[in-house]
Design an enzyme around this catalytic site. Structure first.
Site, short mmCIF file in Angstrom:
data_model
loop_
_atom_site.label_atom_id
_atom_site.label_comp_id
_atom_site.label_asym_id
_atom_site.label_seq_id
_atom_site.Cartn_x
_atom_site.Cartn_y
_atom_site.Cartn_z
N ASP A 67 59.58 68.94 29.24
CA ASP A 67 60.39 68.04 30.06
C ASP A 67 60.79 68.66 31.39
O ASP A 67 60.62 69.86 31.62
CB ASP A 67 61.66 67.63 29.27
CG ASP A 67 62.25 68.77 28.44
OD1 ASP A 67 62.03 69.93 28.81
OD2 ASP A 67 62.90 68.49 27.43
N ASN A 136 72.97 67.48 19.14
CA ASN A 136 72.94 66.11 18.63
C ASN A 136 71.60 65.78 17.96
O ASN A 136 71.32 64.62 17.68
CB ASN A 136 73.22 65.12 19.77
CG ASN A 136 72.16 65.17 20.87
OD1 ASN A 136 71.20 65.94 20.79
ND2 ASN A 136 72.31 64.35 21.89
N GLU A 143 66.67 61.60 22.96
CA GLU A 143 68.08 61.53 22.55
C GLU A 143 68.25 60.51 21.42
O GLU A 143 67.44 59.57 21.30
CB GLU A 143 68.93 61.08 23.75
CG GLU A 143 68.88 62.00 24.96
CD GLU A 143 69.77 63.24 24.80
OE1 GLU A 143 69.95 63.72 23.67
OE2 GLU A 143 70.25 63.74 25.83
#
Ligand code: F6R
Length: 240
Positions: A67, A136, A143
């Site tokens: 990324d 997370n 995400e």
């Protein structure tokens, strides 16, 4: 999943190199998937040492990064381009034309995404994909969400991630809100996946990853469960 428990960060980094070298030992022209962030910094140090000692040759290695932040110049210290050069590429004998990171600083982001997807198609399956994990449960910048993407695209970073990554910036406001990120399908398109984790902050995510029996887009790392060869190399804090 093979779980390798290490005493500390240094041992995790050394063990990761050992595992990667073993996985690549019979591969003529290795293709490596690379991650950024704090977690793999020690591994990259170990790679540099191995390269200096003649134990790891990068001249035939091709790499693709997961990324890059949108809107940051590659020369900027906070870009993942800069990170990779600073932590690895400038210190080993990798050829400039052989490493690839999404180009996310131009005006035409859709084109940049299309080009990265094409590149991944041309390069094909990676031999080893190195991964970190977000607190997370994100992998790359996939995400938690209602659905996850298979291929590379532009993603919106969550507040959790912006907060976690603000340590690399002067303030959370300076953290880019978007990135170009490989999708889950891209990540799984590797023969072996080596996921590193260290420290207490990763405990919850690692626990969930090891124990989950469900593919849950709200916990993106759960998709690693369908891959036949995943190594989790973590220190005892992350595995506690
Ligand atoms: C980095 C990446 C991220 C990180 C993750 C953990 O290229 O894609 O998924 O691996 O955010 O970051 P650190 O290692 O800084 O805790």
């Amino acid at each position: 999943m093979k779980i390798i428990k290490c005493e500390n960060y240094q041992e995790m980094s050394e063990k990761a190199l050992e595992v990667i070298q073993e996985l690549l030992k019979d591969v003529e022209k290795p293709v490596l998937g690379l991650a950024t962030g704090s977690t793999p910094e020690g591994l990259y140090q170990e790679m540099i040492k191995a390269n200096e000692k003649g134990e790891m040759d990068f001249s035939d290695i091709c790499s693709v990064n997961l990324d890059e932040y949108v809107g940051i110049d590659p020369e900027n210290e906070q870009s993942y381009h800069y990170y990779m050069k600073d932590h690895l590429f400038d210190h080993v004998n990798i050829k400039e034309e052989n490493y690839n990171i999404p180009k996310a600083d131009g005006d035409d982001l859709d084109k940049a995404v299309e080009e990265y997807n094409q590149l991944l198609d041309e390069i094909g399956r990676r031999n080893v994909q190195i991964l970190g994990i977000g607190n997370n449960g994100h992998i790359a910048f996939n995400e938690p969400d209602k659905t996850l993407s298979i291929g590379t695209r532009i993603v919106q970073l969550t507040d959790d991630t912006i907060e976690a990554n603000s340590r690399f910036f002067d303030s959370p406001e300076e953290v880019p809100k978007k990135a170009i990120s490989m999708g889950i399908g891209d990540i799984l398109n590797a023969d072996h996946i080596v996921l590193l984790a260290n420290g207490k902050g990763k405990q919850k995510a690692i626990h969930q990853l090891i124990h989950t029996e469900e593919l849950d887009p709200m916990f993106p790392a759960s998709f690693l469960k369908v891959h036949p060869s995943v190594f989790i190399i973590a220190d005892k804090e992350a595995l506690a």
